[in-house]
Design an enzyme around this catalytic site. Structure first.
Site, PDB file in Angstrom:
ATOM      1  N   LYS A  12       0.836  -1.218   0.000  1.00 14.00           N
ATOM      2  CA  LYS A  12       0.000   0.000   0.000  1.00 14.00           C
ATOM      3  C   LYS A  12       0.865   1.260   0.000  1.00 14.00           C
ATOM      4  CE  LYS A  12      -2.036  -1.148   3.888  1.00 14.00           C
ATOM      5  NZ  LYS A  12      -1.261  -2.381   4.176  1.00 14.00           N
ATOM      6  N   ARG A  41      -9.353   0.377   9.060  1.00 12.25           N
ATOM      7  CA  ARG A  41      -8.909  -0.977   9.400  1.00 12.25           C
ATOM      8  C   ARG A  41      -9.983  -1.738  10.157  1.00 12.25           C
ATOM      9  NH1 ARG A  41      -2.959   0.305   9.230  1.00 12.25           N
ATOM     10  NH2 ARG A  41      -1.810  -1.613   9.534  1.00 12.25           N
ATOM     11  N   ARG A  59      11.695  -5.334   4.852  1.00 14.01           N
ATOM     12  CA  ARG A  59      11.387  -3.920   4.581  1.00 14.01           C
ATOM     13  C   ARG A  59      12.384  -2.996   5.275  1.00 14.01           C
ATOM     14  NH1 ARG A  59       5.419  -1.697   5.478  1.00 14.01           N
ATOM     15  NH2 ARG A  59       5.677  -2.514   7.592  1.00 14.01           N
ATOM     16  N   ARG A 119      11.671  -1.157  10.853  1.00 12.81           N
ATOM     17  CA  ARG A 119      10.643  -0.828  11.844  1.00 12.81           C
ATOM     18  C   ARG A 119      10.631  -1.835  12.989  1.00 12.81           C
ATOM     19  NH1 ARG A 119       5.175   0.412   8.530  1.00 12.81           N
ATOM     20  NH2 ARG A 119       4.335  -0.765  10.283  1.00 12.81           N
ATOM     21  N   ARG A 176       0.088  -9.132  13.583  1.00 10.40           N
ATOM     22  CA  ARG A 176      -0.556  -8.117  12.736  1.00 10.40           C
ATOM     23  C   ARG A 176      -1.380  -8.771  11.634  1.00 10.40           C
ATOM     24  NH1 ARG A 176       4.652  -5.337  11.100  1.00 10.40           N
ATOM     25  NH2 ARG A 176       3.431  -3.969   9.757  1.00 10.40           N
TER      26      ARG A 176
HETATM   27  P1  ADP Z   1       2.263  -1.811   3.283  1.00  8.08           P
HETATM   28  O1  ADP Z   1       2.291  -0.309   3.200  1.00  8.08           O
HETATM   29  O2  ADP Z   1       1.065  -2.406   2.590  1.00  8.08           O
HETATM   30  O3  ADP Z   1       2.427  -2.340   4.671  1.00  8.08           O
HETATM   31  P2  ADP Z   1       4.807  -1.613   1.858  1.00  8.08           P
HETATM   32  O4  ADP Z   1       4.415  -0.799   0.669  1.00  8.08           O
HETATM   33  O5  ADP Z   1       5.599  -0.945   2.923  1.00  8.08           O
HETATM   34  O6  ADP Z   1       3.512  -2.356   2.481  1.00  8.08           O
HETATM   35  O7  ADP Z   1       5.616  -2.885   1.311  1.00  8.08           O
HETATM   36  C1  ADP Z   1       6.158  -3.835   2.221  1.00  8.08           C
HETATM   37  C2  ADP Z   1       7.516  -4.311   1.704  1.00  8.08           C
HETATM   38  O8  ADP Z   1       7.332  -5.076   0.513  1.00  8.08           O
HETATM   39  C3  ADP Z   1       8.474  -3.165   1.338  1.00  8.08           C
HETATM   40  O9  ADP Z   1       9.763  -3.567   1.706  1.00  8.08           O
HETATM   41  C4  ADP Z   1       8.334  -3.051  -0.185  1.00  8.08           C
HETATM   42  O10 ADP Z   1       9.563  -2.614  -0.781  1.00  8.08           O
HETATM   43  C5  ADP Z   1       8.018  -4.477  -0.593  1.00  8.08           C
HETATM   44  N1  ADP Z   1       7.067  -4.561  -1.719  1.00  8.08           N
HETATM   45  C6  ADP Z   1       6.014  -3.745  -1.983  1.00  8.08           C
HETATM   46  N2  ADP Z   1       5.370  -4.141  -3.096  1.00  8.08           N
HETATM   47  C7  ADP Z   1       6.019  -5.260  -3.532  1.00  8.08           C
HETATM   48  C8  ADP Z   1       5.839  -6.140  -4.644  1.00  8.08           C
HETATM   49  N3  ADP Z   1       4.837  -5.964  -5.521  1.00  8.08           N
HETATM   50  N4  ADP Z   1       6.701  -7.173  -4.778  1.00  8.08           N
HETATM   51  C9  ADP Z   1       7.725  -7.378  -3.889  1.00  8.08           C
HETATM   52  N5  ADP Z   1       7.944  -6.563  -2.820  1.00  8.08           N
HETATM   53  C10 ADP Z   1       7.107  -5.523  -2.644  1.00  8.08           C
HETATM   54  P1  AMP Z   2       1.078   0.524   9.247  1.00 14.95           P
HETATM   55  O1  AMP Z   2       2.173   1.534   9.077  1.00 14.95           O
HETATM   56  O2  AMP Z   2      -0.119   0.838   8.395  1.00 14.95           O
HETATM   57  O3  AMP Z   2       1.570  -0.890   9.062  1.00 14.95           O
HETATM   58  O4  AMP Z   2       0.584   0.647  10.748  1.00 14.95           O
HETATM   59  C1  AMP Z   2       1.446   0.387  11.835  1.00 14.95           C
HETATM   60  C2  AMP Z   2       0.632   0.234  13.124  1.00 14.95           C
HETATM   61  O5  AMP Z   2      -0.042   1.471  13.421  1.00 14.95           O
HETATM   62  C3  AMP Z   2      -0.472  -0.815  13.094  1.00 14.95           C
HETATM   63  O6  AMP Z   2       0.007  -2.131  13.376  1.00 14.95           O
HETATM   64  C4  AMP Z   2      -1.416  -0.289  14.184  1.00 14.95           C
HETATM   65  O7  AMP Z   2      -0.920  -0.565  15.479  1.00 14.95           O
HETATM   66  C5  AMP Z   2      -1.328   1.223  13.973  1.00 14.95           C
HETATM   67  N1  AMP Z   2      -2.349   1.694  13.004  1.00 14.95           N
HETATM   68  C6  AMP Z   2      -2.116   2.250  11.779  1.00 14.95           C
HETATM   69  N2  AMP Z   2      -3.267   2.560  11.173  1.00 14.95           N
HETATM   70  C7  AMP Z   2      -4.265   2.184  12.022  1.00 14.95           C
HETATM   71  C8  AMP Z   2      -5.670   2.205  11.956  1.00 14.95           C
HETATM   72  N3  AMP Z   2      -6.321   2.679  10.877  1.00 14.95           N
HETATM   73  N4  AMP Z   2      -6.367   1.719  13.025  1.00 14.95           N
HETATM   74  C9  AMP Z   2      -5.745   1.251  14.117  1.00 14.95           C
HETATM   75  N5  AMP Z   2      -4.407   1.176  14.231  1.00 14.95           N
HETATM   76  C10 AMP Z   2      -3.664   1.638  13.204  1.00 14.95           C
END
Ligand code: ADP
Ligand code: AMP
Length: 215
Positions: A13, A88, A127, A160, A171
């Site tokens: 995302k 969420r 990541r 992270r 998660r």
């Molecule tokens: P989200 O925001 O949904 O938690 P991220 O965009 O941070 O996910 O992506 C999670 C990890 O996966 C990052 O390290 C990113 O570089 C990698 N990633 C994202 N999209 C892809 C993909 N299509 N294929 C492989 N790795 C990906």
């Molecule tokens: P994310 O960066 O989207 O992976 O979010 C990291 C963490 O932030 C999650 O595991 C939750 O603990 C908190 N968080 C982010 N967005 C929300 C949401 N919309 N509702 C509740 N918790 C959230």
């Protein structure tokens, strides 16, 4: 363009939202980023959120709903926005609907990125994020030119705290229990587009763009 990117942690995302920001010149609203900034700054909200985030749980609905309600009223959201990581829960989705209605706005699309659980674990454990500009990387799938250094700004990359396997599994469980029901919620609302998120990053981007152009 008023868009939600829906999907489990690690679905891509944030990666896709950053590309869409460039493409459409609208802001990315990531509740995770906003909460992490609050934790870092030690604000009262950050202090409250920290425990939930570190253990992989969700921050209470009223906290995140308030954040998004305020953020949507800022001027840069007038031409649209990309919500990433919100809503969420069904309660958050209902609250978003009410806020948009108050502002006489309507969601255009919800794009659901679908990725297998094992691939999610591999994505999240690998990541890395730039401390300075927030650009995301992956040690295997999207590595920086120089290990540990951001290509864009030269900042240091970090992992992270919640991207450890045990917290990741929690998660993903929270996602299937509390967030996955939003797929049928938005399907019933007639705004859902489902997309295979297992393909490489540039291909997912092209697919999102063509879905948005076709609609
Ligand atoms: P989200 O925001 O949904 O938690 P991220 O965009 O941070 O996910 O992506 C999670 C990890 O996966 C990052 O390290 C990113 O570089 C990698 N990633 C994202 N999209 C892809 C993909 N299509 N294929 C492989 N790795 C990906
Ligand atoms: P994310 O960066 O989207 O992976 O979010 C990291 C963490 O932030 C999650 O595991 C939750 O603990 C908190 N968080 C982010 N967005 C929300 C949401 N919309 N509702 C509740 N918790 C959230």
């Amino acid at each position: 363009m008023k868009l939600i990117l829906l999907g489990p942690p690690g679905a891509g995302k944030g990666t896709q939202a950053k590309m869409l920001v460039e493409e459409f010149s609208i802001p990315q609203i990531s509740t995770g980023d906003i909460l992490r900034a609050a934790v870092k700054d030690g604000t009262p909200m950050g202090k409250k959120a920290k425990e939930y985030m570190n253990t992989g749980g969700l921050v209470p609905d009223e906290v995140v709903v308030g954040i998004v309600r305020d953020r949507l009223q800022e001027e840069d959201c007038n031409n649209g926005f990309i919500l990433d990581g919100f809503p969420r829960t069904v309660a958050q989705a209902d609250a978003l609907q009410a806020s948009l209605q108050e502002m006489s706005k309507e969601l255009d699309r919800v794009i659901s990125l679908e990725v297998d659980a094992e691939a999610l674990v591999e994505r999240l454990t690998g990541r890395r994020t730039c401390k300075e500009c927030g650009r995301g990387y992956h040690v295997k799938f999207d590595p920086p030119r120089e290990a540990g250094i951001c290509d864009v700004c030269g900042g240091t990359l970090f992992q992270r705290d919640d991207d450890q396997e045990e917290t990741i599994r929690k998660r993903l469980q929270v996602y299937s229990e509390q967030t996955a029901p939003l797929i049928s919620y938005y399907r019933e609302a007639g705004v859902l587009m489902e997309l295979d998120g297992m393909q490489p990053i540039p291909i997912v981007k092209e697919k999102i763009l063509s879905l948005l152009q076709a609609s």
